[in-house]
Design an enzyme around this catalytic site. Structure first.
Site, PDB file in Angstrom:
ATOM      1  N   LYS A  67      49.574  30.118  31.430  1.00 28.92           N
ATOM      2  CA  LYS A  67      50.544  30.628  32.403  1.00 28.92           C
ATOM      3  C   LYS A  67      51.168  29.493  33.210  1.00 28.92           C
ATOM      4  O   LYS A  67      52.390  29.429  33.379  1.00 28.92           O
ATOM      5  CB  LYS A  67      49.867  31.623  33.350  1.00 28.92           C
ATOM      6  N   ALA A 109      46.566  31.610  37.207  1.00 26.60           N
ATOM      7  CA  ALA A 109      45.229  32.200  37.325  1.00 26.60           C
ATOM      8  C   ALA A 109      45.098  33.374  36.368  1.00 26.60           C
ATOM      9  O   ALA A 109      46.087  34.001  35.995  1.00 26.60           O
ATOM     10  CB  ALA A 109      44.971  32.661  38.761  1.00 26.60           C
ATOM     11  N   ASP A 110      43.865  33.649  35.987  1.00 26.98           N
ATOM     12  CA  ASP A 110      43.585  34.808  35.147  1.00 26.98           C
ATOM     13  C   ASP A 110      42.184  35.318  35.463  1.00 26.98           C
ATOM     14  O   ASP A 110      41.281  34.527  35.755  1.00 26.98           O
ATOM     15  CB  ASP A 110      43.677  34.464  33.663  1.00 26.98           C
ATOM     16  N   THR A 111      42.019  36.630  35.415  1.00 23.96           N
ATOM     17  CA  THR A 111      40.735  37.258  35.724  1.00 23.96           C
ATOM     18  C   THR A 111      40.342  38.200  34.600  1.00 23.96           C
ATOM     19  O   THR A 111      41.170  38.959  34.104  1.00 23.96           O
ATOM     20  CB  THR A 111      40.829  38.054  37.052  1.00 23.96           C
ATOM     21  N   GLY A 165      39.749  32.263  36.333  1.00 25.23           N
ATOM     22  CA  GLY A 165      40.081  30.881  36.015  1.00 25.23           C
ATOM     23  C   GLY A 165      41.361  30.492  36.715  1.00 25.23           C
ATOM     24  O   GLY A 165      42.253  31.320  36.901  1.00 25.23           O
TER      25      GLY A 165
END
Length: 191
Positions: free
Chosen positions: A52, A68-70, A105
């Site tokens: 991203k 960010a990623d969850t 992350g």
């Protein structure tokens, strides 16, 4: 201070950056997220965050880009955002009365360097009734959230215990982010 660009349309990440008084602009990443053959959930979230941020950094190389990623995991199963109400119900039934992990992350990119990190938080749910699950899913709140719940919203009533960073579960480990931004000469504690 260098300009920070959030490579996300997430209202929760926007709210968390505002909460920490971090000045930023939003440029939504249009990248098609791909999960390769990764060995761990932490690798997955850091890779997706980097995808991203990298996509937005291509056209914003003079700035600092934050991605960010969850994801939610339970017994090695990855629970992303549900594709429909039935899948949301299945996820909540799976998590009912159990402990699961939430990984967020983060990738920070500038011309000079790239930093990635993650936070892992354990969340334990109370036993949920079918009625509680149905009522919650009908509210539509879980439909855009990893694991089908929002800890900061109506889903908060499901949480019995949390071990780790609450804000990471919401979508951005803000305290760690503030510390990592110091590597980019951004110190919001004195702003």
């Amino acid at each position: 201070m260098k300009k920070i660009i959030l490579a996300s349309g997430s209202p929760r990440r926007k709210e968390l950056l505002e909460l920490a008084s971090i000045p930023f602009e939003i440029v939504v990443s249009e990248v098609e997220e791909t999960i390769g053959a990764y060995s761990s959930p932490s690798d997955i979230v850091m890779s997706l965050a980097l995808q991203k941020a990298s996509a937005v950094a291509e056209n914003n190389s003079d700035h600092i880009v934050l991605g960010a990623d969850t994801i939610v995991t339970y017994e090695s199963r990855i629970l992303g955002k549900p594709s429909n109400e039935d899948e949301a119900k299945e996820m909540l039934q799976l998590l009912s009365g159990k402990t699961h992990e939430v990984y967020t992350g983060v990738a920070i990119i500038s011309k000079e360097k790239t930093v990635t990190f993650y936070e892992r938080t354990e969340v334990t749910f109370w036993e949920l009734t079918e009625e509680e699950i149905d009522t919650y899913v009908t509210s539509k709140e879980p439909l855009d959230k990893a694991g089908s719940y929002g800890i900061q919203g109506k889903g908060s009533i499901f949480v019995q215990n949390i071990q780790g960073d609450y804000y990471s579960v919401v979508g951005l480990p803000i305290a760690r982010l503030v510390r990592e931004l110091k590597q980019f000469d951004i110190d919001v504690t004195h702003a």
